[in-house]
Design a protein around this motif. Sequence first.
Motif, PDB file in Angstrom:
ATOM      1  N   ARG A 110      21.567 -15.183  11.733  1.00 30.56           N
ATOM      2  CA  ARG A 110      22.482 -16.662  10.428  1.00 30.56           C
ATOM      3  C   ARG A 110      20.715 -16.751  10.221  1.00 30.56           C
ATOM      4  O   ARG A 110      21.026 -16.340   8.330  1.00 30.56           O
ATOM      5  N   ARG A 111      20.182 -16.882  11.034  1.00 28.64           N
ATOM      6  CA  ARG A 111      18.055 -17.183  10.042  1.00 28.64           C
ATOM      7  C   ARG A 111      17.782 -16.103  10.087  1.00 28.64           C
ATOM      8  O   ARG A 111      16.169 -16.304   9.698  1.00 28.64           O
ATOM      9  N   THR A 112      18.739 -15.272  10.438  1.00 29.90           N
ATOM     10  CA  THR A 112      17.171 -14.113  10.365  1.00 29.90           C
ATOM     11  C   THR A 112      17.746 -12.808   9.536  1.00 29.90           C
ATOM     12  O   THR A 112      17.504 -11.230   9.049  1.00 29.90           O
ATOM     13  N   GLY A 113      18.457 -13.067   8.398  1.00 30.20           N
ATOM     14  CA  GLY A 113      19.567 -12.237   7.830  1.00 30.20           C
ATOM     15  C   GLY A 113      20.847 -10.860   8.052  1.00 30.20           C
ATOM     16  O   GLY A 113      20.518 -10.115   7.779  1.00 30.20           O
ATOM     17  N   ARG A 114      20.431 -11.494   9.508  1.00 24.97           N
ATOM     18  CA  ARG A 114      21.422 -10.252  10.274  1.00 24.97           C
ATOM     19  C   ARG A 114      22.952 -11.134  10.211  1.00 24.97           C
ATOM     20  O   ARG A 114      24.024  -9.882  10.750  1.00 24.97           O
ATOM     21  N   ALA A 115      23.098 -12.195   9.790  1.00 27.56           N
ATOM     22  CA  ALA A 115      25.046 -12.316   9.295  1.00 27.56           C
ATOM     23  C   ALA A 115      24.552 -13.165   8.499  1.00 27.56           C
ATOM     24  O   ALA A 115      23.354 -14.510   7.718  1.00 27.56           O
ATOM     25  N   PRO A 116      25.481 -13.626   7.716  1.00 29.17           N
ATOM     26  CA  PRO A 116      25.944 -14.492   6.747  1.00 29.17           C
ATOM     27  C   PRO A 116      25.213 -16.229   6.999  1.00 29.17           C
ATOM     28  O   PRO A 116      25.454 -16.603   7.768  1.00 29.17           O
ATOM     29  N   PRO A 117      23.744 -16.902   5.688  1.00 31.58           N
ATOM     30  CA  PRO A 117      23.268 -17.927   6.731  1.00 31.58           C
ATOM     31  C   PRO A 117      24.317 -19.214   6.335  1.00 31.58           C
ATOM     32  O   PRO A 117      24.311 -19.639   8.430  1.00 31.58           O
TER      33      PRO A 117
ATOM     34  N   TYR B   1       9.084 -19.494  11.998  1.00 33.50           N
ATOM     35  CA  TYR B   1       9.034 -18.369  13.531  1.00 33.50           C
ATOM     36  C   TYR B   1       9.606 -17.533  13.205  1.00 33.50           C
ATOM     37  O   TYR B   1       9.456 -15.918  13.042  1.00 33.50           O
ATOM     38  N   LEU B   2      10.916 -17.862  12.741  1.00 33.70           N
ATOM     39  CA  LEU B   2      11.658 -17.273  12.659  1.00 33.70           C
ATOM     40  C   LEU B   2      11.443 -15.982  11.032  1.00 33.70           C
ATOM     41  O   LEU B   2      12.105 -14.993  10.458  1.00 33.70           O
ATOM     42  N   ARG B   3      10.788 -16.472  10.202  1.00 33.27           N
ATOM     43  CA  ARG B   3       9.987 -15.752   8.902  1.00 33.27           C
ATOM     44  C   ARG B   3       9.723 -14.339   9.028  1.00 33.27           C
ATOM     45  O   ARG B   3       9.656 -13.873   8.667  1.00 33.27           O
ATOM     46  N   ASP B   4       9.682 -14.112  10.253  1.00 29.41           N
ATOM     47  CA  ASP B   4       8.516 -12.512  11.352  1.00 29.41           C
ATOM     48  C   ASP B   4      10.179 -12.180  11.197  1.00 29.41           C
ATOM     49  O   ASP B   4       9.413 -10.855  11.506  1.00 29.41           O
ATOM     50  N   TRP B   5      11.030 -12.638  11.399  1.00 28.58           N
ATOM     51  CA  TRP B   5      12.467 -11.485  11.851  1.00 28.58           C
ATOM     52  C   TRP B   5      12.668 -11.054  13.531  1.00 28.58           C
ATOM     53  O   TRP B   5      12.320  -9.476  13.527  1.00 28.58           O
ATOM     54  N   PRO B   6      12.034 -11.750  13.900  1.00 24.27           N
ATOM     55  CA  PRO B   6      11.625 -11.353  15.382  1.00 24.27           C
ATOM     56  C   PRO B   6      12.883 -10.862  16.056  1.00 24.27           C
ATOM     57  O   PRO B   6      14.901 -11.336  15.964  1.00 24.27           O
ATOM     58  N   ASP B   7      13.531 -10.099  17.058  1.00 21.87           N
ATOM     59  CA  ASP B   7      14.527  -9.933  17.871  1.00 21.87           C
ATOM     60  C   ASP B   7      14.501 -11.292  18.106  1.00 21.87           C
ATOM     61  O   ASP B   7      13.982 -11.990  18.766  1.00 21.87           O
ATOM     62  N   PHE B   8      16.013 -10.922  18.878  1.00 22.05           N
ATOM     63  CA  PHE B   8      16.543 -11.580  19.533  1.00 22.05           C
ATOM     64  C   PHE B   8      15.873 -12.184  20.932  1.00 22.05           C
ATOM     65  O   PHE B   8      15.398 -13.435  21.508  1.00 22.05           O
ATOM     66  N   ALA B   9      15.458 -11.351  22.276  1.00 22.88           N
ATOM     67  CA  ALA B   9      14.601 -11.345  23.438  1.00 22.88           C
ATOM     68  C   ALA B   9      13.472 -11.990  22.853  1.00 22.88           C
ATOM     69  O   ALA B   9      12.534 -12.976  23.622  1.00 22.88           O
ATOM     70  N   THR B  10      12.673 -11.339  22.175  1.00 23.29           N
ATOM     71  CA  THR B  10      11.575 -12.285  21.008  1.00 23.29           C
ATOM     72  C   THR B  10      11.255 -13.583  21.422  1.00 23.29           C
ATOM     73  O   THR B  10      10.754 -14.289  21.532  1.00 23.29           O
ATOM     74  N   PHE B  11      12.006 -13.956  19.915  1.00 23.97           N
ATOM     75  CA  PHE B  11      12.500 -14.888  20.258  1.00 23.97           C
ATOM     76  C   PHE B  11      13.728 -16.206  20.698  1.00 23.97           C
ATOM     77  O   PHE B  11      12.463 -16.928  21.034  1.00 23.97           O
ATOM     78  N   ALA B  12      14.340 -16.047  22.547  1.00 22.50           N
ATOM     79  CA  ALA B  12      14.219 -16.236  23.419  1.00 22.50           C
ATOM     80  C   ALA B  12      13.082 -16.335  24.476  1.00 22.50           C
ATOM     81  O   ALA B  12      13.164 -17.405  24.694  1.00 22.50           O
ATOM     82  N   ALA B  13      11.596 -16.003  23.821  1.00 26.39           N
ATOM     83  CA  ALA B  13      11.222 -15.312  25.079  1.00 26.39           C
ATOM     84  C   ALA B  13       9.952 -16.515  23.833  1.00 26.39           C
ATOM     85  O   ALA B  13       8.913 -17.710  24.515  1.00 26.39           O
TER      86      ALA B  13
END
Length: 320
Positions: A13-20, A44-56
């Motif tokens: 939701r917070r990276t635009g991949r689903a309605p926020p 941090y999420l403003r740079d649109w990381p993938d989920f694995a990067t976010f989790a790390a």
Amino acid sequence: MSEVRGLEDFWARRTGRAPPGPLTMAERILLDARGLGLEQVLTYLRDWPDFATFAAWIAATAGPPDAERIARYHAWLAGDPVPEATRVRLAAIDAMPPVLDADEIAHWEAHGYVILRGAIGRGEAAAAAELLWRVAGADPGDPATWHGQRNNGIMVQHFCDPALDIARYSPRVHKAFAQLWGRSDLWSIVDRMSFSAPPAPGRPWQGPLLHWDVSLALPIPFATQGILYLTDTAADQGATQVVPGFHHRIEAWLKGLGDADPRAVDLSAEGVTIPAGAGDLVIWRQDLPHGASPNRAARPRLAQYVNMYPADLETNPEWR
């Protein structure tokens, strides 16, 4: 990180991949239970990381998840009873003797704020202060370093550290909030720090004046806010300022303004600063005008924001 339910949905939701949509209570509790500050995550999420990067990043930033807090969050999410470890912990808070005495509670009811003396120890406050000096890139012995390249005024966007967790998860702090809320089933907010230096040539004071952080559309629901002083803080050292007792008249005051903007009204003449010692926690009602006062002393004010809330916290969807 997949064991923390809702985290991947939040990321989507917070990276635009689903309605926020607006931030939900489930998302608020998710971040606090995982030991993350809302602002640091959204930044941090403003740079649109993938989920694995976010989790790390979460693992590197906040460390491993706290088992009891995550289990409690999962139980709340599922509508299940709280886990046994949480039940025992909250029962211990309920059984504690009051940390705010009758006079302090009367002061709270009359003036809308109270000071919890010795919320944490002076040594614990000193450890958090040392962290803040380091994060702010400032040297206590060199005033030239007190005005760093921070772009959030007096706010220091640092959220995750064991030194900050001391106050967040202190039973004494929890008991104070439980007394004010009339319940112990509260969650601790993971919030930032504050470094308010005296003005210097070309570097005016940047703190917020008296304001509210809540919608002023009526009715304003009850909630608390708090700030922990990490050093002894004099009245002229950027101490927190409030308008005492304003919660008793805010409704009539707002109605009397008509269509005027209440946030544009200058209430500074009614403001009272609140000096306190290292390790003391100032708590106030969210409907009280508040802010950091200008620092006219020789030393910075160092503080940490500390607060608690229930999962059924009321909010007004209309912003005024």
